[in-house]
Design an enzyme around this catalytic site. Structure first.
Site, PDB file in Angstrom:
ATOM      1  N   ARG A 202       1.038  -1.221   0.101  1.00  0.00           N
ATOM      2  CA  ARG A 202       0.016  -0.173   0.007  1.00  0.00           C
ATOM      3  C   ARG A 202       0.772   1.169  -0.144  1.00  0.00           C
ATOM      4  O   ARG A 202       0.485   2.159   0.660  1.00  0.00           O
ATOM      5  CB  ARG A 202      -0.979   0.006   1.276  1.00  0.00           C
ATOM      6  CG  ARG A 202      -1.988  -1.084   1.033  1.00  0.00           C
ATOM      7  CD  ARG A 202      -2.854  -1.285  -0.091  1.00  0.00           C
ATOM      8  NE  ARG A 202      -3.742  -2.354  -0.141  1.00  0.00           N
ATOM      9  CZ  ARG A 202      -3.530  -3.530  -0.687  1.00  0.00           C
ATOM     10  NH1 ARG A 202      -2.491  -3.530  -1.338  1.00  0.00           N
ATOM     11  NH2 ARG A 202      -4.350  -4.624  -0.579  1.00  0.00           N
ATOM     12  N   SER A 252     -11.828  -2.513   1.471  1.00  0.00           N
ATOM     13  CA  SER A 252     -11.307  -2.892   2.807  1.00  0.00           C
ATOM     14  C   SER A 252     -10.672  -1.783   3.626  1.00  0.00           C
ATOM     15  O   SER A 252      -9.957  -0.895   3.013  1.00  0.00           O
ATOM     16  CB  SER A 252      -9.904  -3.745   2.369  1.00  0.00           C
ATOM     17  OG  SER A 252      -9.360  -4.302   3.636  1.00  0.00           O
ATOM     18  N   GLU A 322      -6.791   2.029   5.446  1.00  0.00           N
ATOM     19  CA  GLU A 322      -6.168   2.329   4.179  1.00  0.00           C
ATOM     20  C   GLU A 322      -6.832   3.641   3.663  1.00  0.00           C
ATOM     21  O   GLU A 322      -6.482   4.240   2.909  1.00  0.00           O
ATOM     22  CB  GLU A 322      -6.636   1.306   3.372  1.00  0.00           C
ATOM     23  CG  GLU A 322      -5.906   0.006   3.413  1.00  0.00           C
ATOM     24  CD  GLU A 322      -6.151  -1.186   2.394  1.00  0.00           C
ATOM     25  OE1 GLU A 322      -6.607  -0.592   1.240  1.00  0.00           O
ATOM     26  OE2 GLU A 322      -5.715  -2.073   2.460  1.00  0.00           O
TER      27      GLU A 322
END
Length: 330
Positions: A202, A252, A322
């Site tokens: 990420r 997510s 996230e």
């Protein structure tokens, strides 16, 4: 790009450079360079994020090509506003954003659906930053090119996917990116190969430097259309079975903590189905916070905070969102 300062909660704060007069002046400047339908005043951000929440953006400009993006950056620079200082927000598909209910002060540059061309060059797809991952996967399949099936169901644009090195089902963007074409704060066009993009979990170079994705080359391998389509359908079925696709969300919600799964930690903390206002921890997949019943951004934010608190109390693990927070919260 994100706004400049981050408070102790990790939330991007709004710049204080945009008073009423500044917005009016910017609106006039953009009106001299862009068509009227490309410039939206007090645009509701709930229409541009997959959470379907958020307040108004003062000035929302639809960018249709690389030339227009350069023109917009030059215009903003003339007003003392720079990507280097993160004085405005560059928006793709809005799939990993939570915009506050108070909205976004200043300018949002939106890579519109026109900024999404995809061309085939042998076994490579050269894609503009606004192209959705779903559209790229569809083009790859139609061109009998395999290797992008993993991304077909990720609800985002190419630009955003590169920024966060998006991935799913064992695949990541870094595995297929050949090079990325970027624009610097000064408007210079540069190109970086995969190694130079600093891809990690990420993470990418764009989390380190204020660069803007213009396009990228995706290197694939020849395959059979029927097999590619079959794999995409298989992964789509898994998503429908395991993910709450029927409700607005940012996918997510949390990064995977090393050595753990966020969804398991959340479930073990007794939070499956937990509500704050209209926001809920998905009963189907605890790693998703969903807009179950006309949630506000404040509802979503409060639930994310509650999840972090309860997981920390339950397991001692800090889980990191996230989701990117834009605006003032709490």
């Amino acid at each position: 790009m994100h706004n400049k300062d981050i408070n102790k909660k990790g939330v991007y704060l709004l710049e204080e450079k945009y008073n009423k007069e500044a917005i009016q002046r910017l609106n006039q400047r953009f009106s001299e360079e862009f068509r009227p339908e490309q410039i939206l005043v007090n645009e509701n951000m709930s229409a541009h994020t997959t959470f379907r929440t958020g307040g108004m953006a003062d000035l929302f400009v639809e960018i249709q090509n690389e030339e227009q993006l350069g023109k917009a950056l030059k215009l903003l620079h003339a007003e003392g506003l720079s990507v280097l200082n993160r004085d405005f927000y560059l928006l793709g598909n809005g799939s990993n954003l939570l915009v506050s209910d108070s909205g976004i002060r200043g300018v949002v540059l939106h890579l519109s659906k026109e900024y999404s061309h995809i061309r085939v060059e042998g076994n490579t797809l050269v894609c503009e930053a606004g192209a959705t991952l779903a559209a790229i996967a569809k083009k790859a399949c139609a061109s009998a090119l395999s290797g992008f099936e993993f991304a077909a169901g990720i609800p985002g644009s190419l630009g955003g996917a590169i920024v966060m090195n998006a991935g799913a089902y064992g695949g990541e963007m870094r595995e297929v990116i050949k090079y990325v074409k970027l624009m610097t704060p000064e408007g210079k066009i540069i190109q970086k190969n995969t190694d130079e993009m600093h891809f990690g979990y990420r993470h990418s170079l764009l989390k380190e430097q204020p660069l803007i994705v213009l396009e990228a080359a995706i290197a694939l391998v020849p395959g059979e259309i029927v097999n590619i389509q079959s794999r995409m359908e298989e992964l789509a079925a898994k998503r429908r079975e395991k993910q709450p696709l029927e409700y607005p969300s940012a996918g997510s919600t949390f990064k995977r903590p090393e050595g753990y799964f966020a969804s398991k930690l959340i479930e073990d903390a007794g939070l499956r189905g937990a509500f704050v206002g209209g926001a809920q921890v998905s009963e189907k997949h605890c790693g998703f916070v969903v807009n179950k019943n006309q949630a506000s951004s404040s509802d979503v934010y409060a639930l994310i905070q509650e999840i972090q608190k309860k997981v920390r109390e339950s397991s001692g693990v800090n889980i990191e969102p996230e989701v990117i927070f834009i605006g003032s919260f709490g």
